[in-house]
Design a protein around this motif. Structure first.
Motif, PDB file in Angstrom:
ATOM      1  N   GLU A   1      -5.542   0.288 -11.923  1.00 49.84           N
ATOM      2  CA  GLU A   1      -4.304  -0.185 -11.309  1.00 49.84           C
ATOM      3  C   GLU A   1      -4.586  -1.305 -10.313  1.00 49.84           C
ATOM      4  OE1 GLU A   1      -1.459   0.698 -12.328  1.00 49.84           O
ATOM      5  OE2 GLU A   1      -2.013   2.425 -13.548  1.00 49.84           O
TER       6      GLU A   1
ATOM      7  N   TRP B   1       1.523   4.486  -2.924  1.00 49.44           N
ATOM      8  CA  TRP B   1       1.452   4.291  -4.369  1.00 49.44           C
ATOM      9  C   TRP B   1       1.165   5.618  -5.066  1.00 49.44           C
ATOM     10  CZ3 TRP B   1       1.967  -0.798  -6.311  1.00 49.44           C
ATOM     11  CH2 TRP B   1       1.969  -1.808  -5.339  1.00 49.44           C
TER      12      TRP B   1
ATOM     13  N   GLU C   1       5.103  -8.787  -6.045  1.00 49.94           N
ATOM     14  CA  GLU C   1       5.765  -7.505  -6.259  1.00 49.94           C
ATOM     15  C   GLU C   1       5.161  -6.792  -7.459  1.00 49.94           C
ATOM     16  OE1 GLU C   1       8.023  -6.187  -4.264  1.00 49.94           O
ATOM     17  OE2 GLU C   1       8.004  -7.953  -2.953  1.00 49.94           O
ATOM     18  N   ARG C   2       4.937  -5.481  -7.274  1.00 46.49           N
ATOM     19  CA  ARG C   2       4.419  -4.641  -8.337  1.00 46.49           C
ATOM     20  C   ARG C   2       5.298  -3.408  -8.453  1.00 46.49           C
ATOM     21  NH1 ARG C   2       1.595  -5.416 -11.982  1.00 46.49           N
ATOM     22  NH2 ARG C   2       0.004  -3.799 -11.748  1.00 46.49           N
ATOM     23  N   ASP C   3       5.197  -2.704  -9.554  1.00 46.28           N
ATOM     24  CA  ASP C   3       5.942  -1.470  -9.725  1.00 46.28           C
ATOM     25  C   ASP C   3       5.400  -0.431  -8.741  1.00 46.28           C
ATOM     26  OD1 ASP C   3       7.550   0.546 -10.618  1.00 46.28           O
ATOM     27  OD2 ASP C   3       6.428   0.935 -12.460  1.00 46.28           O
ATOM     28  N   GLY C   4       6.159  -0.155  -7.692  1.00 41.19           N
ATOM     29  CA  GLY C   4       5.716   0.806  -6.685  1.00 41.19           C
ATOM     30  C   GLY C   4       5.427   0.202  -5.332  1.00 41.19           C
TER      31      GLY C   4
END
Length: 266
Positions: free
Chosen positions: A73, A66, A7-10
Motif C-alpha cells: 500500500e 489507514w 489524495e488516496r482511498d482512506g
C-alpha cells in the motif's frame, strides 16, 4: 516549506518537492517523517535532480487512521506521488521499512519507476527473544521510548540538529493515531517484499550503514538483500548506522548520484 498532497482511498499523502531535473522520491522508515532526508535533499538538488520527500501514510503531515500500512500500500502511495509529479519515471529510495515499499512499486508499475534504492532493508523479520519482544511492544506504544530507541540507531555520529529533529518527531508521534500507524508498519505482512523482488527489472542499489545496529552483520544483510534481485548492487556506507542519509549524507549522496546516472540511462 511548501507541502503538497495527493489524495488516496482512506486519506492523503504529504510530500515536499525541491529542485529540477530527473525525479527522485525519498521515503522514510517507521516513526520518522520526510525530515529524515533534510541533509540529503539539498545535495541531490545540487546534483541536478527534482527531489520529492514523502511522509509515508500515518506519518508526518500525511493522514493517520489507514486500514492498512502494508508495504504494498505504501508503494502504491509512492506511485501516486510519481503520477502527481507528472508521471515519471522516477527513482524511488526507501529507508528501513520503506525499503520494502519501493520493491512493490517497481514490480507493479515498471513504466513509472526507473530504479530503486533500498537503505537498510530487512530481508527477514527480526527474531526477538521474550525480553526484546516486550521491549519492542513498549517502544511501539510510547513516543518517548521510540525517541530514545531512535537515538541508538546512530552508533557513530549524529547530525548537529539531531536533538531538534527528534524532539519534533516525538511531538508528531503524540498526535492521535500515530503510534497505531507505527504498530501497523511493524506488523508482519504477506506477501513479503522478497516474493516480488524477482519481478523487478529496473536497476537496484542496496545501501547499508556499515555499523547499522539493527543487524548483527550489516554486510551480510546487504548481500542477502542484493541476492533477492535478478540484478542488484550492494554498497556499504562507512562509519554509518541505520540512517546513512542522516549521519553520512555526503557519502550517501555520492553513491546515489552515481546510481542515478545509471537509472537515467535505463
Amino acid at each position: 516549506m511548501n507541502v503538497s498532497y495527493v489524495e488516496r482511498d482512506g486519506g492523503r499523502i504529504a510530500y515536499e518537492v525541491h529542485g529540477q531535473g530527473p525525479p527522485v522520491l525519498l521515503a522514510h522508515g517507521m516513526g520518522e517523517n520526510r525530515g529524515s532526508f533534510r541533509h540529503l535533499v539539498p545535495l541531490l538538488v545540487a546534483a541536478g535532480h527534482r527531489v520529492a520527500s514523502v511522509d509515508v501514510r500515518g506519518h508526518g503531515d500525511s493522514s493517520a487512521g489507514w486500514s492498512s500500512y502494508a508495504p504494498a500500500e505504501v508503494g502504491a502511495d509512492l506511485l501516486a506521488v510519481v503520477r502527481a509529479l507528472g508521471g515519471g519515471p522516477a527513482t524511488l529510495v526507501g529507508s528501513s521499512s520503506s525499503a520494502a515499499a519501493v520493491v512493490f512499486a517497481a514490480a507493479d508499475a515498471p513504466a513509472l519507476v526507473s530504479g530503486i534504492v533500498q537503505v537498510g532493508p530487512f530481508v527477514e523479520q527480526p527474531k526477538l527473544n521474550p525480553f526484546l519482544r516486550v521491549a519492542l511492544a513498549a517502544v511501539l506504544r510510547s513516543p518517548r521510548l521510540f525517541g530514545m530507541f531512535h537515538r541508538t540507531l546512530f552508533p557513530c555520529d549524529r547530525p548537529a540538529d539531531d536533538a531538534a529533529y527528534r524532539k519534533a518527531m516525538v511531538a508528531t508521534l503524540r498526535e492521535p493515531g500515530r503510534m497505531a500507524a507505527m504498530r501497523g508498519v511493524a506488523a508482519p505482512v504477506d506477501p513479503h517484499w522478497t516474493t516480488r523482488a524477482r519481478d523487478v527489472r529496473q536497476p537496484v542499489l542496496v545501501l547499508m550503514g556499515a555499523k547499522d545496529p539493527d543487524f548483527p552483520d550489516p554486510g551480510a544483510a546487504a548481500r542477502a538483500a542484493r541476492r533477492q534481485f535478478a540484478t542488484a548492487e550492494a554498497r556499504m556506507v562507512a562509519d554509518s548506522g541505520h540512517y546513512p542519509h542522516a549521519d553520512r549524507p555526503a557519502q550517501t549522496a555520492a553513491d546515489l548520484v552515481e546510481f542515478l546516472a545509471v537509472t537515467g540511462r535505463a
